[in-house]
Design a protein around this motif. Sequence first.
Motif, PDB file in Angstrom:
ATOM      1  N   VAL A  30      35.788 -28.154 -42.645  1.00 40.87           N
ATOM      2  CA  VAL A  30      34.877 -28.024 -43.633  1.00 40.87           C
ATOM      3  C   VAL A  30      35.088 -29.041 -44.782  1.00 40.87           C
ATOM      4  O   VAL A  30      36.429 -29.378 -45.378  1.00 40.87           O
ATOM      5  N   VAL A  31      34.024 -30.061 -45.082  1.00 39.70           N
ATOM      6  CA  VAL A  31      33.839 -31.150 -46.141  1.00 39.70           C
ATOM      7  C   VAL A  31      32.794 -30.870 -47.016  1.00 39.70           C
ATOM      8  O   VAL A  31      31.882 -30.181 -46.865  1.00 39.70           O
ATOM      9  N   SER A  32      33.058 -31.360 -48.152  1.00 42.85           N
ATOM     10  CA  SER A  32      32.107 -31.770 -49.211  1.00 42.85           C
ATOM     11  C   SER A  32      31.819 -33.177 -49.451  1.00 42.85           C
ATOM     12  O   SER A  32      32.596 -33.856 -49.529  1.00 42.85           O
ATOM     13  N   VAL A  33      30.576 -33.500 -49.096  1.00 42.31           N
ATOM     14  CA  VAL A  33      30.014 -34.540 -49.349  1.00 42.31           C
ATOM     15  C   VAL A  33      28.993 -35.125 -50.378  1.00 42.31           C
ATOM     16  O   VAL A  33      28.213 -34.369 -50.516  1.00 42.31           O
ATOM     17  N   ASN A  34      29.483 -36.126 -51.294  1.00 42.10           N
ATOM     18  CA  ASN A  34      28.546 -36.390 -52.421  1.00 42.10           C
ATOM     19  C   ASN A  34      28.295 -35.191 -53.257  1.00 42.10           C
ATOM     20  O   ASN A  34      27.045 -35.015 -53.867  1.00 42.10           O
ATOM     21  N   GLY A  35      29.209 -34.256 -53.301  1.00 45.62           N
ATOM     22  CA  GLY A  35      28.977 -32.947 -54.054  1.00 45.62           C
ATOM     23  C   GLY A  35      28.177 -32.055 -53.499  1.00 45.62           C
ATOM     24  O   GLY A  35      27.958 -30.976 -54.267  1.00 45.62           O
ATOM     25  N   LEU A  36      27.721 -32.031 -52.292  1.00 46.55           N
ATOM     26  CA  LEU A  36      26.807 -31.075 -51.794  1.00 46.55           C
ATOM     27  C   LEU A  36      27.843 -29.967 -51.408  1.00 46.55           C
ATOM     28  O   LEU A  36      28.987 -30.089 -51.407  1.00 46.55           O
TER      29      LEU A  36
END
Length: 271
Positions: free
Chosen positions: A86-92
């Motif tokens: 699980v990742v968070s990209v560009n604050g999303l």
Amino acid sequence: MLVVAVVAAGVIAAVVLTRDEPVAKACDIPGAVPEQPVSAKTAPGGGGIEVAETGVSSSGLVSMGAVLRNTSERIAYRTRVTLNVVVSVNGLPPGPIQGPLMTMEIPVLLPGQRVGVGRPLVTVNATNKVVSADVDVRTTTWLPPGSLGGFSPVTDTYESTSRVKARLPADVVRYTERSANCRALVSRRTAVVFRNATGAIVGGGLLPPDGKGNAAGSPQQPPASPSCSPGERSTWIVPLQTIPPGTDDRRTELYSYCDLNAPPSDVNAVD
């Protein structure tokens, strides 16, 4: 055959002694076995495939490594696993990484055997980060002990790491591969697991052995024979990402994925 002259009561007699000549033993490793995929988490009679260790690198193009273990008394054939990252990209809001790289297949896990897996994941920076990372153990074909004949795990011994400053992947991890099997098996890539000085996993990959071409600036001698052939060879992999910072080269682990035959479509053969 050996002829011996024996003298008894003045009579000479010839006695023929026979000695069994060595007979070449046929290779009993099957060319294929029927696949009946079921849950890899639970084997008939108890045990199953469990995740022993996991870890991810912390900067740059992040990769993940893990070690799985077969705790059953059965052979696990073509075990499928998926990296659950699980990742968070560009604050999303966080979400899972999806795509063909996330799924791979381990050809054989004998009872008690440990095998590594690994893949590159995502570039991390100030706005991108890995929230969680685990391995989803999916399916396998459980086989009774002895059903693969004299099949034995191919062993890999780390030799050295060469780092090359280049834009394209150029680092080289060289290792010695040894196979005591009676016939050539099919290579379905080699897994690498990187560890730091404390032994914690800090990344990994799944890569073609035998070089996939020489790395720029680091000429490598070709192996004496193809990966998964009987005997011993010095070979190498070229990681698709920079080797994770903090890697203790001496702790690097490699795992040759050697199969009975080539599947119609290999989930491991994606970059």
